[in-house]
Design a protein around this motif. Structure first.
Motif, short mmCIF file in Angstrom:
data_model
loop_
_atom_site.label_atom_id
_atom_site.label_comp_id
_atom_site.label_asym_id
_atom_site.label_seq_id
_atom_site.Cartn_x
_atom_site.Cartn_y
_atom_site.Cartn_z
N VAL A 195 0.87 -1.18 0.00
CA VAL A 195 0.00 0.00 0.00
C VAL A 195 0.90 1.23 0.00
N GLY A 196 0.37 2.36 -0.46
CA GLY A 196 1.18 3.57 -0.48
C GLY A 196 0.43 4.75 -1.06
N TYR A 197 1.20 5.76 -1.45
CA TYR A 197 0.60 7.00 -1.94
C TYR A 197 1.49 7.62 -3.00
N ARG A 198 0.87 8.07 -4.13
CA ARG A 198 1.56 8.81 -5.18
C ARG A 198 1.30 10.30 -4.94
N PHE A 199 2.36 11.10 -4.93
CA PHE A 199 2.20 12.51 -4.60
C PHE A 199 1.55 13.31 -5.73
N THR A 200 1.55 12.79 -6.95
CA THR A 200 0.89 13.46 -8.08
C THR A 200 -0.11 12.49 -8.70
N PRO A 201 -1.34 12.50 -8.24
CA PRO A 201 -2.34 11.56 -8.77
C PRO A 201 -2.66 11.85 -10.24
N LEU A 202 -3.25 10.88 -10.89
CA LEU A 202 -3.73 11.06 -12.26
C LEU A 202 -4.80 12.14 -12.27
N PRO A 203 -4.72 13.12 -13.19
CA PRO A 203 -5.72 14.21 -13.19
C PRO A 203 -7.11 13.72 -13.56
N LYS A 204 -8.12 14.25 -12.87
CA LYS A 204 -9.50 13.84 -13.14
C LYS A 204 -10.04 14.48 -14.41
N ASP A 205 -9.60 15.69 -14.72
CA ASP A 205 -10.08 16.40 -15.90
C ASP A 205 -8.98 16.45 -16.95
N TYR A 206 -9.31 15.97 -18.13
CA TYR A 206 -8.34 15.94 -19.22
C TYR A 206 -8.98 16.60 -20.44
#
Length: 228
Positions: free
Chosen positions: A174-185
């Protein structure tokens, strides 16, 4: 989001404090006759997010008492792998999206050389490309248009995982990405007659779960493989 960032900071603190502690005992470890056997090479697969489904390689270095490992993940999924076989009268239609994920990083095993609980830090890149079909927002148009998708998202990550087993192993993470995939493209839809429309749309469905984890920066996967 604030809670996830706090968890990430605590994980990073654990990484650095554990490495400093390991340096103090490293020399004694290498001269000990009780040094356990470590299978340094690991090869396996991972299923989850952001990997989706792919392979993993890990090498446990002799540094810090056989507790510091180098890890590489790679995943690729192409939409044409799931397309129906071409038959007479068959016409290609619909969305065609290819997904690739590549990651490299370091894992530090907290208690035992090369196994058990570990913390990790890595850098990974998600690439999504292909095309999607949209119908016009203008009710007078009935034919769909096509939009090219070309999205690259890179991020540093922190993880907490465990390698359980010996020759054959099970690995939850488990973990965390500091720059998530953008919701709006933002993408441009082009129609057959040259007419265009600009759309704000996600390249992956944001409403369904577990795909929604990609837009929250969360890491959750399960790995299986063998060591030698």
């Amino acid at each position: 989001m604030k809670k996830a960032i706090q968890v990430s900071i605590v994980t990073l603190f654990l990484i650095f404090s554990s490495v400093l502690s390991a340096q103090e005992v490293g020399e004694q470890y290498y001269f000990s006759e009780d040094k356990p056997k470590v299978r340094p090479f690991r090869i396996g697969g991972k299923l989850g997010f952001p990997n989706l489904i792919g392979g993993n390689l890990e090498y446990v270095t002799p540094l810090l008492g056989d507790k510091l490992a180098v890890s590489v993940d790679y995943s690729t999924i192409k939409s044409d792998w799931f397309a129906p076989e071409e038959e007479e009268g068959y016409e290609e239609s619909g969305d065609k999206i290819d997904y690739t994920y590549m990651e490299g990083g370091l894992n530090y095993y907290l208690f035992s050389p090369g196994k058990g609980l570990y913390v990790g830090a890595s850098y990974g890149t998600i690439r999504i490309d292909g095309e999607m079909m949209f119908y016009s927002e203008n009710s007078d148009r009935t034919d769909p248009g096509t939009a090219d998708i070309d999205l690259t998202n890179s991020s540093f990550s922190v993880k907490l995982g465990a390698k359980l087993g010996g020759l054959f192993y099970f690995r939850p993470e488990v973990g965390y990405r500091f720059t998530p995939l953008p919701k709006d493209y933002e993408t441009v839809v082009v129609f057959n007659d040259g007419y265009t429309e600009t759309r704000q749309t996600p390249p992956i469905d944001t409403e369904s779960s577990p795909q929604n984890l990609l837009y929250k920066g969360l890491i959750a996967n399960i790995g299986l493989g063998f060591s030698f």
